[in-house]
Design an enzyme around this catalytic site. Structure first.
Site, mmCIF file in Angstrom:
data_model
loop_
_atom_site.group_PDB
_atom_site.id
_atom_site.type_symbol
_atom_site.label_atom_id
_atom_site.label_comp_id
_atom_site.label_asym_id
_atom_site.label_seq_id
_atom_site.Cartn_x
_atom_site.Cartn_y
_atom_site.Cartn_z
ATOM 1 N N ASN A 372 0.856 -1.191 0.000
ATOM 2 C CA ASN A 372 0.000 0.000 0.000
ATOM 3 C C ASN A 372 0.891 1.239 0.000
ATOM 4 O O ASN A 372 1.918 1.268 0.679
ATOM 5 C CB ASN A 372 -0.835 -0.052 1.294
ATOM 6 C CG ASN A 372 -1.891 1.015 1.381
ATOM 7 O OD1 ASN A 372 -2.648 1.226 0.421
ATOM 8 N ND2 ASN A 372 -1.980 1.689 2.521
ATOM 9 N N GLU A 436 -7.301 4.649 1.087
ATOM 10 C CA GLU A 436 -7.326 5.691 2.120
ATOM 11 C C GLU A 436 -7.793 7.022 1.548
ATOM 12 O O GLU A 436 -7.293 8.085 1.908
ATOM 13 C CB GLU A 436 -5.926 5.879 2.725
ATOM 14 C CG GLU A 436 -5.314 4.615 3.272
ATOM 15 C CD GLU A 436 -3.986 4.839 3.994
ATOM 16 O OE1 GLU A 436 -3.640 5.994 4.291
ATOM 17 O OE2 GLU A 436 -3.305 3.834 4.249
HETATM 18 C C1 XIL Z 1 -2.883 8.066 10.114
HETATM 19 C C2 XIL Z 1 -4.007 8.018 11.137
HETATM 20 O O1 XIL Z 1 -5.234 8.311 10.501
HETATM 21 C C3 XIL Z 1 -3.728 9.001 12.237
HETATM 22 O O2 XIL Z 1 -4.708 8.919 13.256
HETATM 23 C C4 XIL Z 1 -2.350 8.739 12.834
HETATM 24 O O3 XIL Z 1 -2.058 9.715 13.803
HETATM 25 C C5 XIL Z 1 -1.289 8.749 11.742
HETATM 26 O O4 XIL Z 1 -1.647 7.823 10.731
HETATM 27 N N1 XIL Z 1 -1.115 6.818 5.513
HETATM 28 C C6 XIL Z 1 -1.415 5.664 6.182
HETATM 29 C C7 XIL Z 1 -2.262 5.719 7.393
HETATM 30 O O5 XIL Z 1 -1.090 4.574 5.698
HETATM 31 O O6 XIL Z 1 -1.913 4.712 8.304
HETATM 32 C C8 XIL Z 1 -2.171 7.059 8.072
HETATM 33 O O7 XIL Z 1 -3.105 7.073 9.150
HETATM 34 C C9 XIL Z 1 -2.447 8.152 7.084
HETATM 35 C C10 XIL Z 1 -1.421 8.144 5.985
#
Ligand code: XIL
Length: 670
Positions: A372, A436
């Site tokens: 990912n 995401e």
């Molecule tokens: C983010 C979370 O949403 C937050 O709460 C945390 O503080 C930091 O990580 N890429 C990713 C996710 O793969 O795991 C991240 O999530 C956002 C960016």
């Protein structure tokens, strides 16, 4: 720990927004619709007592008139010897689980104290274990004036004790606090009269949301169940959450989230087994307690820790989690070989990936295993990722899929670049998922809006519309699409890459559908504010005479009903640009016999071709278009009628169709 990185916020993106702003000045959305907050607790320190506030541990807390934010009194804390010491107030009786509260307090340092930074937090205790949730991060404070610390908090756990407190990030300055309030805005009901995303997209892919504990209680849970077919625990499955200390696993939150999904028939994406962020330091600490250096012994140790971690985490959820982000963000396109110089890479080369995928496959043989990453639309990064996945698969490493995070914004990237991203991986024979997605309203770090301007919400809706139209065209490749959050009240973009209120999702801070939601579900319902760049009326090309193809067989009126069916169609081009246009078609039953299930038919005069249609299904053969009803508008009763909208391509001319039939009955046209 927060992910800190920069993403290419291109000059182009900024220019695009500036151009929009030049023609349509940004105005804040009126907040008039918001209900008034209910104040549950306030402390003004006017009555000469501490009003229930006390010291956290050993310092002294007393009423004071040396400074006041309002009135004559405040609360003074002195004798602090640790930065965590400060005034605290129990909130157990006031704060209800699942309700989102606003906490606000004014802070000023005592006269003569040097400037420092203050924080507002909540401490919750369960079964003798304390946890600390930050409400407002380190904020500069001085002895010269009052500073408001205001933030929101939702209690998502069962607790034995709960309190708010003020501390400093550094130093032990004496400080005043005043005018504390705890309030909430009464929740609006979750909308039940709008289509469920999961149903609208059911034929294409499961739609998912990243969630934490606050999303599985109260109205959030209702909204989540209603619209989503899949969830991704946003943090609960990361290494720092599941194995903070070697061999000591914690699954309380992950179990609750996965259990909620299982109870509600939702799929779960497991995120993530390895990453360079949110990984505890012990993982990379050698047998002597020092940070690991790249030696054969350390490589063996770190790989065995990786293996042990994956065996336990994947093993626990083997049956319920069918997709894992085995590796997160391993590409760095600035490296010639494209490989991120993480601790994993420095200590093991590519072996950490080989180990992780091998072990995950062994433990969960039927789960889909993903790599990912973000910015996978950027050609350089995309191609480096392609090369890595191709190499690993050629070696027999079981990589099943590529996850595109899609943290994008209202002006970046282009649809063409996003399509190239999807197309690139097709020849590899891997699955693809959007993992995401969020669409920030900001295009550079200097922007900040307390509430999102209406024009930006509209632009965002058009981005959601276009990106989902693209995903749907690639539904054979894309096996799920996940948004990084449920609603704008809880988004990681409020603190990344800078602290400010963002609004990147489909539901607003009050859980109501935004224009962006309609961009996915029914773009004809995006806020109709005319945009100066889009013509609101049909363009001037003369309507050619109608040439109905495929002579319809008129349905005998009266079949299946007692009255007569007749219809009217209104056709309007609502926007047009070189090569493309958007149109709205309204069908009204002007007779007195309702239809259950209907088909609308017309022919385009100028070779126009539909690329996406909402509120119905469509087929186009040559010039002839046949639109069937959607699940929610099959009943066409006398009265207000149904609306269908579409996007189409055109060249040369874009004339209006001259004739329409519903179930073979010719309609009047206007
Ligand atoms: C983010 C979370 O949403 C937050 O709460 C945390 O503080 C930091 O990580 N890429 C990713 C996710 O793969 O795991 C991240 O999530 C956002 C960016």
């Amino acid at each position: 720990m927060r992910a800190i990185r920069t993403r290419p916020l291109t000059g182009l993106a900024v220019l695009t927004l500036a151009a929009v702003a030049a023609v349509a000045p940004l105005t804040p959305t009126p907040a008039a619709h918001a209900a008034d907050p209910v104040v549950v607790l306030s402390s003004t320190f006017e009555d000469g007592t501490t009003e229930g506030w006390r010291a956290r541990g050993g310092e002294s807390v007393t009423p004071s008139t040396a400074a006041a934010h309002s009135g004559a009194g405040s609360l003074l804390t002195t004798g602090r010897t640790q930065s965590w010491q400060g005034p605290t107030r129990d909130l157990l009786a006031q704060l209800q689980k699942g309700t989102r509260y606003t906490l606000s307090v004014h802070v000023r340092l005592a006269a003569g104290e040097p400037a420092t930074r203050a924080r507002l937090s909540v401490q919750r205790d369960t079964g003798g274990t304390a946890a600390y949730d930050q409400v407002v991060g380190a904020t500069p404070v001085t002895a010269d004036g009052w500073v408001a610390l205001t933030g929101t908090y939702t209690l998502a756990h069962d607790v034995d004790a709960l309190s708010a407190y003020v501390e400093t990030a550094d130093g032990t300055a004496a400080l005043h606090i005043d005018d504390f309030t705890l309030s909430y805005v009464p929740a609006k009901p979750v909308q039940t009269d709008i289509p469920a995303l999961r149903e609208v997209l059911a034929d294409d892919f499961p739609i998912g949301a990243a969630i934490g504990m606050p999303q599985i209680i109260g109205n959030h849970a209702t909204l989540l169940r209603r619209h989503f077919a899949s969830v991704t625990p946003g943090n609960a499955l990361k290494w720092d959450a599941t194995e903070p200390v070697e061999g000591q696993f914690r699954f309380a939150d992950a179990d609750a989230l996965v259990g909620f999904a299982a109870d509600n028939g939702m799929a779960v994406r497991g995120h993530t087994l390895l990453w360079h962020q949110q990984t505890p330091a012990w993982v990379f600490t050698d047998a002597t307690g020092a940070p690991m250096t790249p030696t054969a012994a350390n490589k063996e140790l770190v790989l065995s820790r990786l293996e042990g971690h994956i065996r336990t985490v994947v093993g626990r959820y083997g049956d319920t989690i069918d997709t894992w982000d085995v590796a997160n963000e391993v590409i760095d396109e600035s490296q010639a070989d494209g490989l991120r110089r993480s601790r994993w890479y420095e200590l093991t080369g590519l072996d950490y990936l080989r180990t992780a995928f091998r072990v995950a496959r062994e433990v969960a043989p039927t789960a889909k295993l993903y790599v990912n990453d973000y910015n996978t639309n950027v050609p350089a990064k995309r191609d480096k990722l392609y090369a890595l996945v191709a190499q690993l698969r050629a070696e027999g490493v079981p990589v099943d899929g590529v996850g595109h995070q899609m943290h994008v914004n209202v002006a970046w990237p282009s649809i063409a670049e996003t399509e190239a991203m999807l197309r690139t991986f097709v020849p590899l024979g891997v699955e693809q998922q959007i993992t995401e997605m969020d669409v920030s309203i900001y295009t550079d770090d200097s922007q900040s809006y307390p509430s999102p301007p209406a024009e930006l919400l509209r632009t965002q809706a058009l981005r959601y519309r276009d990106l989902f139209a693209l995903y749907r065209r690639y539904a054979d490749e894309i096996t799920s699409v996940t948004l990084w959050g449920l609603a704008d009240d809880d988004t990681w973009l409020d603190s990344f890459p800078v602290a400010r209120k963002d609004a990147p999702l489909l539901f607003d801070t009050e859980l109501q559908a935004k224009p962006a939601y309609w961009g996915v579900v029914d773009p004809s319902r995006i806020d109709p504010t005319p945009s100066p760049t889009v013509s609101p009326s049909p363009t001037g090309s003369p309507s050619p005479s109608p040439t109905p193809t495929g002579t319809p067989t008129p349905t005998p009126t009266g079949t299946g009903g007692t009255g007569v069916f007749s219809c009217r169609v209104q056709y309007a081009v609502t926007g047009q640009w070189p090569g493309g246009f958007q149109a709205a078609v309204k069908v009204t039953n002007t007779g007195d016999r309702p239809l259950t299930g209907w088909t609308l038919r017309w022919s385009f005069p100028d070779g126009q071709r539909i690329t996406q249609l909402w509120n119905g299904t469509y087929r186009q053969e040559g010039a002839t278009v046949e639109v069937g009803n959607a699940a929610w508008n099959g009943r066409l009763a006398p009265g207000p009628g149904v609306d269908v909208g579409f996007l189409a391509g055109w060249s040369g001319a874009n004339g209006r169709p001259g004739a329409f039939q519903v179930d073979g009955t010719p309609c009047t046209v206007d």
